[in-house]
Enzyme design. Structure first.
Site, PDB file in Angstrom:
ATOM      1  N   ASP A   1       0.822  -1.213   0.000  1.00  0.00           N
ATOM      2  CA  ASP A   1       0.000   0.000   0.000  1.00  0.00           C
ATOM      3  C   ASP A   1       0.859   1.267   0.000  1.00  0.00           C
ATOM      4  OD1 ASP A   1      -2.420  -1.238  -0.008  1.00  0.00           O
ATOM      5  OD2 ASP A   1      -2.687  -1.183   2.165  1.00  0.00           O
TER       6      ASP A   1
ATOM      7  N   LYS B   1      -3.379   3.227  -2.276  1.00  0.00           N
ATOM      8  CA  LYS B   1      -4.575   4.045  -2.401  1.00  0.00           C
ATOM      9  C   LYS B   1      -4.352   5.337  -1.637  1.00  0.00           C
ATOM     10  CE  LYS B   1      -7.106   0.563  -1.064  1.00  0.00           C
ATOM     11  NZ  LYS B   1      -8.210  -0.194  -0.510  1.00  0.00           N
TER      12      LYS B   1
ATOM     13  N   MET C   1      -7.274   8.955  10.193  1.00  0.00           N
ATOM     14  CA  MET C   1      -7.916   9.495   8.991  1.00  0.00           C
ATOM     15  C   MET C   1      -8.908  10.617   9.322  1.00  0.00           C
ATOM     16  SD  MET C   1      -8.553   5.868   7.026  1.00  0.00           S
ATOM     17  CE  MET C   1      -8.982   4.985   8.521  1.00  0.00           C
TER      18      MET C   1
HETATM   19  C1  LIG Z   1      -6.065   3.268   6.198  1.00  0.00           C
HETATM   20  S1  LIG Z   1      -5.470   3.741   7.787  1.00  0.00           S
HETATM   21  C2  LIG Z   1      -4.365   2.410   8.086  1.00  0.00           C
HETATM   22  C3  LIG Z   1      -3.977   2.275   9.533  1.00  0.00           C
HETATM   23  C4  LIG Z   1      -2.964   1.175   9.748  1.00  0.00           C
HETATM   24  N1  LIG Z   1      -3.532  -0.111   9.404  1.00  0.00           N
HETATM   25  C5  LIG Z   1      -2.438   1.149  11.155  1.00  0.00           C
HETATM   26  O1  LIG Z   1      -2.678   0.172  11.881  1.00  0.00           O
HETATM   27  O2  LIG Z   1      -1.745   2.090  11.548  1.00  0.00           O
HETATM   28  C6  LIG Z   1      -4.407   5.060   7.360  1.00  0.00           C
HETATM   29  C7  LIG Z   1      -4.340   6.117   8.457  1.00  0.00           C
HETATM   30  O3  LIG Z   1      -3.490   5.675   9.511  1.00  0.00           O
HETATM   31  C8  LIG Z   1      -2.838   6.795  10.064  1.00  0.00           C
HETATM   32  N2  LIG Z   1      -1.390   6.644   9.877  1.00  0.00           N
HETATM   33  C9  LIG Z   1      -0.758   5.592   9.354  1.00  0.00           C
HETATM   34  N3  LIG Z   1       0.576   5.767   9.381  1.00  0.00           N
HETATM   35  C10 LIG Z   1       0.777   6.974   9.945  1.00  0.00           C
HETATM   36  C11 LIG Z   1       1.942   7.733  10.284  1.00  0.00           C
HETATM   37  N4  LIG Z   1       3.169   7.268  10.056  1.00  0.00           N
HETATM   38  N5  LIG Z   1       1.771   8.936  10.877  1.00  0.00           N
HETATM   39  C12 LIG Z   1       0.540   9.403  11.147  1.00  0.00           C
HETATM   40  N6  LIG Z   1      -0.590   8.736  10.865  1.00  0.00           N
HETATM   41  C13 LIG Z   1      -0.471   7.534  10.272  1.00  0.00           C
HETATM   42  C14 LIG Z   1      -3.376   8.033   9.359  1.00  0.00           C
HETATM   43  O4  LIG Z   1      -4.512   8.466  10.069  1.00  0.00           O
HETATM   44  C15 LIG Z   1      -3.754   7.445   8.024  1.00  0.00           C
HETATM   45  O5  LIG Z   1      -4.696   8.256   7.351  1.00  0.00           O
END
Ligand SMILES: C[S@@+](CC[C@H](N)C(=O)[O-])C[C@H]1O[C@@H](n2cnc3c(N)ncnc32)[C@H](O)[C@@H]1O
Length: 246
Positions: A36, A58, A173
């Site tokens: 991803d 995405k 998100m």
């Molecule tokens: C589709 S979700 C996936 C979450 C992921 N599965 C997890 O467990 O962290 C994507 C969201 O996770 C958060 N996110 C993921 N990586 C991040 C990072 N390094 N810093 C800040 N927010 C992050 C943000 O809110 C982003 O829009």
């Protein structure tokens, strides 16, 4: 009939040091890795150099592959290869559609193993010096998606109930819907001076933070054009960062 197995692997939030030993071992042995947008370049270098690497990333409003197309791709690759890895940011089962993909693969007769990852909702605040629970600042925490509410007649997330239910709220998100979410939390009775932190690209070299209050955060975030991907943390745990000068 498939010959291979699909490994549903969590990559963590970005820092390659947060990749689990099990995940690293699978990446090194993979024949195909389907990943991803949020998987960092620093993680991608761990992949077997001979593996086929496919980015199905995405980003909001820019779906490069539909979910059903990703599943079809995984099934097709599992028919040809022994080790097919579906690599996702953070943890595959935390707002990562890992459950949906697993169900589709199992229904198609594909064998699946899950390798949990370090989720952004815990690691990103931690790297910013914010513990999501602390006996003196907040004893309960809720993890919630901020993606649900926009434009829906009946939002699935009941922000007003959540505001009363947990002392710490970790919102994935939530940047696009921040004005709506903040308005709901204030209507639910949270004070305007309730601390909130927005953290973008957490655990990565370009991590960026905005520490604010519910009353001020929307204007401040708009003024600096604070962009996703980011986690929002609401609650007194945010004050810990200042109090301990972390
Ligand atoms: C589709 S979700 C996936 C979450 C992921 N599965 C997890 O467990 O962290 C994507 C969201 O996770 C958060 N996110 C993921 N990586 C991040 C990072 N390094 N810093 C800040 N927010 C992050 C943000 O809110 C982003 O829009």
């Amino acid at each position: 009939m498939t010959i291979g197995k699909v490994y549903l692997v969590g990559a963590g939030p970005g820092d390659p040091g947060l990749l689990t030993i099990k995940a690293k071992g699978i990446l090194e042995l993979s024949d195909v890795v389907i990943y991803d947008a949020l998987v960092s370049d620093a993680i991608l270098v761990s992949i077997n150099p001979l593996a086929e690497k496919i980015n199905v990333g995405k980003r909001r409003g820019n779906h490069s592959l539909l979910q059903s197309e990703i599943t079809d791709l995984l099934i097709a690759k599992a028919k040809e290869h022994a080790i097919v890895t579906r690599l996702k940011g953070g943890d595959p089962f935390v707002f990562g559609r890992g459950g949906e993909e697993m169900a589709d693969l199992v229904a198609a007769g594909v064998s699946v193993d899950v390798v949990p990852g370090v989720t952004a909702g815990i690691a990103v605040p931690a790297y910013a010096g914010i513990p999501v629970t602390h006996r003196d600042y907040g004893s309960s925490v809720v993890f919630v998606t901020g993606h649900e509410a926009a434009g829906k007649y009946r939002p699935k997330v009941n922000w007003r109930s959540l505001a009363q239910a947990a002392e710490t709220m970790v919102i994935y998100m939530g940047i696009y819907n921040l004005p709506f979410i903040v308005a709901e939390l204030l209507t639910a009775g949270l004070e305007g001076d309730t601390p909130i932190a927005l953290i973008r690209n957490g655990t990565r070299p370009d991590q960026a933070e905005l520490i604010s209050t519910l009353a001020e955060v929307v204007a401040q975030a708009q003024a600096i054009e604070f962009a996703p991907p980011a986690i929002a943390i609401v609650g007194r745990v945010v004050d810990f960062k200042h109090d301990c000068m972390c």
